[in-house]
Scaffold this motif. Structure first.
Motif, mmCIF file in Angstrom:
data_model
loop_
_atom_site.group_PDB
_atom_site.id
_atom_site.type_symbol
_atom_site.label_atom_id
_atom_site.label_comp_id
_atom_site.label_asym_id
_atom_site.label_seq_id
_atom_site.Cartn_x
_atom_site.Cartn_y
_atom_site.Cartn_z
ATOM 1 N N LEU A 84 -19.585 -1.315 13.101
ATOM 2 C CA LEU A 84 -19.363 -2.487 12.236
ATOM 3 C C LEU A 84 -19.142 -2.058 10.778
ATOM 4 N N LEU A 85 -20.039 -1.183 10.297
ATOM 5 C CA LEU A 85 -19.903 -0.704 8.916
ATOM 6 C C LEU A 85 -18.617 0.107 8.750
ATOM 7 N N GLY A 86 -18.305 0.910 9.782
ATOM 8 C CA GLY A 86 -17.098 1.741 9.741
ATOM 9 C C GLY A 86 -15.841 0.893 9.689
ATOM 10 N N SER A 87 -15.794 -0.175 10.519
ATOM 11 C CA SER A 87 -14.608 -1.040 10.541
ATOM 12 C C SER A 87 -14.400 -1.667 9.169
ATOM 13 N N PHE A 88 -15.508 -2.162 8.589
ATOM 14 C CA PHE A 88 -15.402 -2.809 7.286
ATOM 15 C C PHE A 88 -14.954 -1.807 6.209
ATOM 16 N N THR A 89 -15.511 -0.601 6.274
ATOM 17 C CA THR A 89 -15.159 0.420 5.282
ATOM 18 C C THR A 89 -13.682 0.793 5.396
ATOM 19 N N ILE A 90 -13.206 0.993 6.642
ATOM 20 C CA ILE A 90 -11.787 1.344 6.851
ATOM 21 C C ILE A 90 -10.899 0.216 6.334
ATOM 22 N N ILE A 93 -10.749 0.334 2.567
ATOM 23 C CA ILE A 93 -9.928 1.457 2.100
ATOM 24 C C ILE A 93 -8.441 1.113 2.255
ATOM 25 N N ILE A 94 -8.068 0.522 3.411
ATOM 26 C CA ILE A 94 -6.660 0.144 3.638
ATOM 27 C C ILE A 94 -6.219 -0.882 2.595
ATOM 28 N N VAL A 95 -7.078 -1.908 2.365
ATOM 29 C CA VAL A 95 -6.732 -2.957 1.406
ATOM 30 C C VAL A 95 -6.587 -2.367 -0.007
ATOM 31 N N LEU A 96 -7.516 -1.494 -0.377
ATOM 32 C CA LEU A 96 -7.455 -0.889 -1.718
ATOM 33 C C LEU A 96 -6.183 -0.074 -1.895
ATOM 34 N N LYS A 97 -5.734 0.536 -0.796
ATOM 35 C CA LYS A 97 -4.578 1.420 -0.873
ATOM 36 C C LYS A 97 -3.264 0.643 -0.853
ATOM 37 N N TYR A 98 -3.185 -0.395 -0.012
ATOM 38 C CA TYR A 98 -1.890 -1.018 0.226
ATOM 39 C C TYR A 98 -1.719 -2.437 -0.287
ATOM 40 N N SER A 99 -2.811 -3.111 -0.667
ATOM 41 C CA SER A 99 -2.664 -4.506 -1.069
ATOM 42 C C SER A 99 -2.738 -4.649 -2.586
ATOM 43 N N GLU A 100 -2.011 -5.650 -3.100
ATOM 44 C CA GLU A 100 -1.987 -5.851 -4.554
ATOM 45 C C GLU A 100 -3.222 -6.602 -5.033
ATOM 46 N N SER A 101 -3.525 -7.714 -4.341
ATOM 47 C CA SER A 101 -4.690 -8.491 -4.781
ATOM 48 C C SER A 101 -5.844 -8.258 -3.810
ATOM 49 N N ILE A 102 -7.006 -8.011 -4.352
ATOM 50 C CA ILE A 102 -8.156 -7.706 -3.516
ATOM 51 C C ILE A 102 -9.325 -8.622 -3.878
ATOM 52 N N PRO A 103 -9.297 -9.884 -3.415
ATOM 53 C CA PRO A 103 -10.428 -10.749 -3.722
ATOM 54 C C PRO A 103 -11.660 -10.328 -2.926
#
Lengths: 150, 79
Positions: A84-90, A93-103
Protein backbone atom coordinates in the motif's frame (compact mmCIF):
# COMPACT_ATOMS: atom_id res chain seq x y z
CA UNK A 1 18.19 -10.39 25.67
CA UNK A 2 18.65 -12.67 22.63
CA UNK A 3 18.64 -11.32 19.08
CA UNK A 4 15.38 -13.23 18.49
CA UNK A 5 13.81 -11.42 21.47
CA UNK A 6 14.96 -8.03 20.22
CA UNK A 7 13.62 -8.75 16.72
CA UNK A 8 10.27 -9.81 18.14
CA UNK A 9 10.04 -6.63 20.25
CA UNK A 10 11.06 -4.45 17.31
CA UNK A 11 8.44 -6.10 15.08
CA UNK A 12 5.85 -5.24 17.75
CA UNK A 13 7.15 -1.65 17.86
CA UNK A 14 6.91 -1.41 14.04
CA UNK A 15 3.36 -2.76 14.21
CA UNK A 16 2.47 -0.02 16.73
CA UNK A 17 3.92 2.66 14.44
CA UNK A 18 2.14 1.28 11.35
CA UNK A 19 -1.12 1.02 13.32
CA UNK A 20 -0.75 4.66 14.42
CA UNK A 21 -0.14 5.76 10.83
CA UNK A 22 -2.96 3.74 9.26
CA UNK A 23 -5.61 4.43 11.91
CA UNK A 24 -4.73 8.14 12.01
CA UNK A 25 -4.87 8.59 8.23
CA UNK A 26 -7.99 6.40 7.86
CA UNK A 27 -9.92 8.27 10.58
CA UNK A 28 -8.79 11.65 9.15
CA UNK A 29 -10.12 10.60 5.73
CA UNK A 30 -13.38 9.10 7.03
CA UNK A 31 -14.18 12.18 9.15
CA UNK A 32 -14.19 14.29 5.97
CA UNK A 33 -14.85 11.74 3.28
CA UNK A 34 -16.33 14.34 0.93
CA UNK A 35 -13.18 16.49 1.20
CA UNK A 36 -10.96 13.46 0.62
CA UNK A 37 -13.04 12.45 -2.42
CA UNK A 38 -12.85 16.02 -3.76
CA UNK A 39 -9.07 15.99 -3.41
CA UNK A 40 -8.73 12.61 -5.13
CA UNK A 41 -10.93 13.94 -7.96
CA UNK A 42 -8.29 16.61 -8.52
CA UNK A 43 -5.37 14.18 -8.52
CA UNK A 44 -3.91 13.34 -11.95
CA UNK A 45 -4.54 9.87 -13.50
CA UNK A 46 -6.82 8.53 -10.72
CA UNK A 47 -9.63 11.13 -10.77
CA UNK A 48 -12.10 8.77 -12.46
CA UNK A 49 -11.71 6.24 -9.62
CA UNK A 50 -12.19 8.87 -6.89
CA UNK A 51 -15.29 7.29 -5.31
CA UNK A 52 -13.78 3.81 -5.18
CA UNK A 53 -10.43 5.09 -3.88
CA UNK A 54 -11.98 7.34 -1.24
CA UNK A 55 -13.76 4.32 0.31
CA UNK A 56 -11.23 1.57 -0.41
CA UNK A 57 -8.10 3.29 0.94
CA UNK A 58 -9.35 4.04 4.50
CA UNK A 59 -11.06 0.61 4.61
CA UNK A 60 -7.81 -1.13 3.62
CA UNK A 61 -5.83 0.94 6.12
CA UNK A 62 -8.15 -0.08 8.98
CA UNK A 63 -8.12 -3.76 7.94
CA UNK A 64 -4.30 -3.80 7.78
CA UNK A 65 -4.05 -2.02 11.17
CA UNK A 66 -6.33 -4.71 12.64
CA UNK A 67 -4.51 -7.66 11.04
CA UNK A 68 -1.16 -6.43 12.41
CA UNK A 69 -2.36 -7.53 15.87
CA UNK A 70 -3.19 -11.14 14.97
CA UNK A 71 0.04 -13.15 15.14
CA UNK A 72 -1.22 -15.44 12.39
CA UNK A 73 -1.81 -12.57 9.96
CA UNK A 74 0.98 -10.21 10.98
CA UNK A 75 3.32 -11.12 8.10
CA UNK A 76 0.45 -10.76 5.62
CA UNK A 77 -0.43 -7.37 7.12
CA UNK A 78 3.22 -6.26 6.89
CA UNK A 79 3.27 -7.28 3.21
CA UNK A 80 0.01 -5.38 2.65
CA UNK A 81 1.45 -2.30 4.42
CA UNK A 82 4.54 -2.47 2.22
CA UNK A 83 2.46 -2.77 -0.97
CA UNK A 84 0.00 0.00 0.00
CA UNK A 85 2.75 2.44 0.98
CA UNK A 86 4.79 1.41 -2.07
CA UNK A 87 1.89 1.98 -4.48
CA UNK A 88 1.25 5.43 -3.05
CA UNK A 89 4.95 6.33 -3.15
CA UNK A 90 5.31 5.18 -6.79
CA UNK A 91 2.18 7.16 -7.68
CA UNK A 92 3.58 10.33 -6.03
CA UNK A 93 6.92 9.91 -7.83
CA UNK A 94 5.17 9.47 -11.22
CA UNK A 95 2.94 12.51 -10.58
CA UNK A 96 5.90 14.65 -9.47
CA UNK A 97 7.81 13.65 -12.59
CA UNK A 98 5.13 13.87 -15.26
CA UNK A 99 2.24 16.03 -14.07
CA UNK A 100 2.08 19.83 -14.06
CA UNK A 101 -0.34 20.38 -11.20
CA UNK A 102 0.02 18.33 -8.06
CA UNK A 103 -2.78 19.07 -5.60
CA UNK A 104 -2.41 17.41 -2.21
CA UNK A 105 -4.84 14.65 -1.21
CA UNK A 106 -3.32 14.16 2.20
CA UNK A 107 -5.11 14.70 5.48
CA UNK A 108 -4.44 15.90 9.01
CA UNK A 109 -0.94 16.92 10.05
CA UNK A 110 0.55 14.95 7.15
CA UNK A 111 -0.77 17.69 4.84
CA UNK A 112 1.79 20.00 6.46
CA UNK A 113 4.55 17.93 4.84
CA UNK A 114 5.85 18.71 1.38
CA UNK A 115 5.66 16.01 -1.31
CA UNK A 116 9.33 15.13 -0.91
CA UNK A 117 8.95 14.81 2.87
CA UNK A 118 5.85 12.72 2.22
CA UNK A 119 7.92 10.34 0.07
CA UNK A 120 10.58 10.13 2.79
CA UNK A 121 7.92 9.39 5.43
CA UNK A 122 6.44 6.64 3.22
CA UNK A 123 9.85 5.11 2.51
CA UNK A 124 10.68 5.09 6.23
CA UNK A 125 7.47 3.19 6.99
CA UNK A 126 8.15 0.85 4.06
CA UNK A 127 11.56 0.04 5.56
CA UNK A 128 9.87 -0.73 8.91
CA UNK A 129 7.38 -3.04 7.16
CA UNK A 130 10.19 -4.76 5.23
CA UNK A 131 12.26 -5.34 8.39
CA UNK A 132 9.14 -6.65 10.10
CA UNK A 133 8.57 -9.11 7.22
CA UNK A 134 12.19 -10.33 7.29
CA UNK A 135 12.25 -10.79 11.07
CA UNK A 136 8.82 -12.44 11.18
CA UNK A 137 10.01 -14.93 8.55
CA UNK A 138 13.21 -15.59 10.48
CA UNK A 139 11.24 -16.16 13.66
CA UNK A 140 8.87 -18.51 11.81
CA UNK A 141 11.83 -20.49 10.39
CA UNK A 142 13.45 -20.77 13.84
CA UNK A 143 10.16 -22.01 15.33
CA UNK A 144 9.74 -24.55 12.52
CA UNK A 145 13.34 -25.79 13.00
CA UNK A 146 12.77 -26.14 16.76
CA UNK A 147 9.57 -28.10 16.10
CA UNK A 148 11.29 -30.48 13.68
CA UNK A 149 14.20 -31.04 16.14
CA UNK A 150 11.75 -31.93 18.92
CA UNK B 1 -0.04 -13.14 31.62
CA UNK B 2 2.12 -10.06 31.01
CA UNK B 3 2.39 -10.98 27.31
CA UNK B 4 -1.40 -11.32 26.94
CA UNK B 5 -1.92 -8.03 28.74
CA UNK B 6 0.49 -6.27 26.38
CA UNK B 7 -1.09 -7.95 23.34
CA UNK B 8 -4.40 -6.34 24.25
CA UNK B 9 -3.23 -3.04 25.70
CA UNK B 10 -0.65 -2.07 23.05
CA UNK B 11 -2.95 -2.17 20.00
CA UNK B 12 -5.80 -0.56 21.97
CA UNK B 13 -3.47 2.22 23.10
CA UNK B 14 -2.13 2.75 19.55
CA UNK B 15 -5.64 2.86 18.06
CA UNK B 16 -6.97 5.26 20.72
CA UNK B 17 -3.94 7.52 20.32
CA UNK B 18 -4.33 7.59 16.52
CA UNK B 19 -8.06 8.37 16.74
CA UNK B 20 -7.34 11.08 19.33
CA UNK B 21 -4.69 12.73 17.15
CA UNK B 22 -7.02 12.53 14.11
CA UNK B 23 -9.73 14.42 16.01
CA UNK B 24 -7.20 16.87 17.49
CA UNK B 25 -5.92 17.83 14.04
CA UNK B 26 -9.36 17.83 12.41
CA UNK B 27 -9.25 21.54 11.53
CA UNK B 28 -6.58 21.17 8.84
CA UNK B 29 -9.06 19.12 6.76
CA UNK B 30 -12.01 21.51 6.70
CA UNK B 31 -13.67 22.88 3.55
CA UNK B 32 -14.64 26.49 2.94
CA UNK B 33 -17.22 28.06 0.64
CA UNK B 34 -15.98 29.51 -2.64
CA UNK B 35 -17.30 30.64 -6.03
CA UNK B 36 -16.46 29.06 -9.38
CA UNK B 37 -16.11 31.43 -12.33
CA UNK B 38 -18.53 29.70 -14.74
CA UNK B 39 -19.78 31.20 -18.06
CA UNK B 40 -23.21 31.63 -16.45
CA UNK B 41 -21.78 33.59 -13.51
CA UNK B 42 -20.39 32.83 -10.05
CA UNK B 43 -21.41 29.36 -8.82
CA UNK B 44 -21.16 28.57 -5.05
CA UNK B 45 -18.92 25.54 -4.40
CA UNK B 46 -17.32 23.87 -1.38
CA UNK B 47 -13.55 23.85 -1.63
CA UNK B 48 -10.50 22.91 0.42
CA UNK B 49 -8.27 25.37 -1.42
CA UNK B 50 -6.10 27.86 0.43
CA UNK B 51 -5.96 31.67 0.56
CA UNK B 52 -2.31 31.66 -0.50
CA UNK B 53 -0.33 29.61 -2.95
CA UNK B 54 1.00 29.48 -6.49
CA UNK B 55 -1.37 27.38 -8.60
CA UNK B 56 -4.87 28.82 -8.82
CA UNK B 57 -7.58 26.49 -7.57
CA UNK B 58 -10.05 24.94 -10.01
CA UNK B 59 -13.46 23.30 -9.65
CA UNK B 60 -13.66 21.21 -12.79
CA UNK B 61 -12.59 23.57 -15.57
CA UNK B 62 -13.39 26.79 -13.69
CA UNK B 63 -11.20 28.88 -11.41
CA UNK B 64 -12.40 29.24 -7.82
CA UNK B 65 -12.53 32.51 -5.89
CA UNK B 66 -13.15 33.33 -2.25
CA UNK B 67 -15.71 36.09 -2.93
CA UNK B 68 -18.77 36.31 -5.17
CA UNK B 69 -17.16 39.24 -7.08
CA UNK B 70 -14.47 36.79 -8.25
CA UNK B 71 -11.67 39.15 -7.21
CA UNK B 72 -9.94 37.11 -4.49
CA UNK B 73 -8.55 33.85 -6.00
CA UNK B 74 -8.04 30.64 -4.02
CA UNK B 75 -5.02 28.38 -4.52
CA UNK B 76 -4.34 24.63 -4.67
CA UNK B 77 -2.81 22.78 -1.73
CA UNK B 78 0.54 21.77 -3.12
CA UNK B 79 1.99 20.35 0.06
Amino acid sequence: MSIKGIHSKLTTLFSILLTLLFVYTAVSKLMHLDTFQLRVERMPYIASYATLISWAVPFLELVIAGLLWFTRYRTLALYASFVLLGSFTIYIIIVLKYSESIPCSCGGVISALGWKDHILLNISFMVLALLGILWSKKQYNIQETQKSVQ
Amino acid sequence: MKSNFLKLVLPAFAILLAVGIAFATEESNLMQPGYADTPSGPLPVQTDCLDEGQIQCKAGAYFVYKDIDLSDPLYEREE
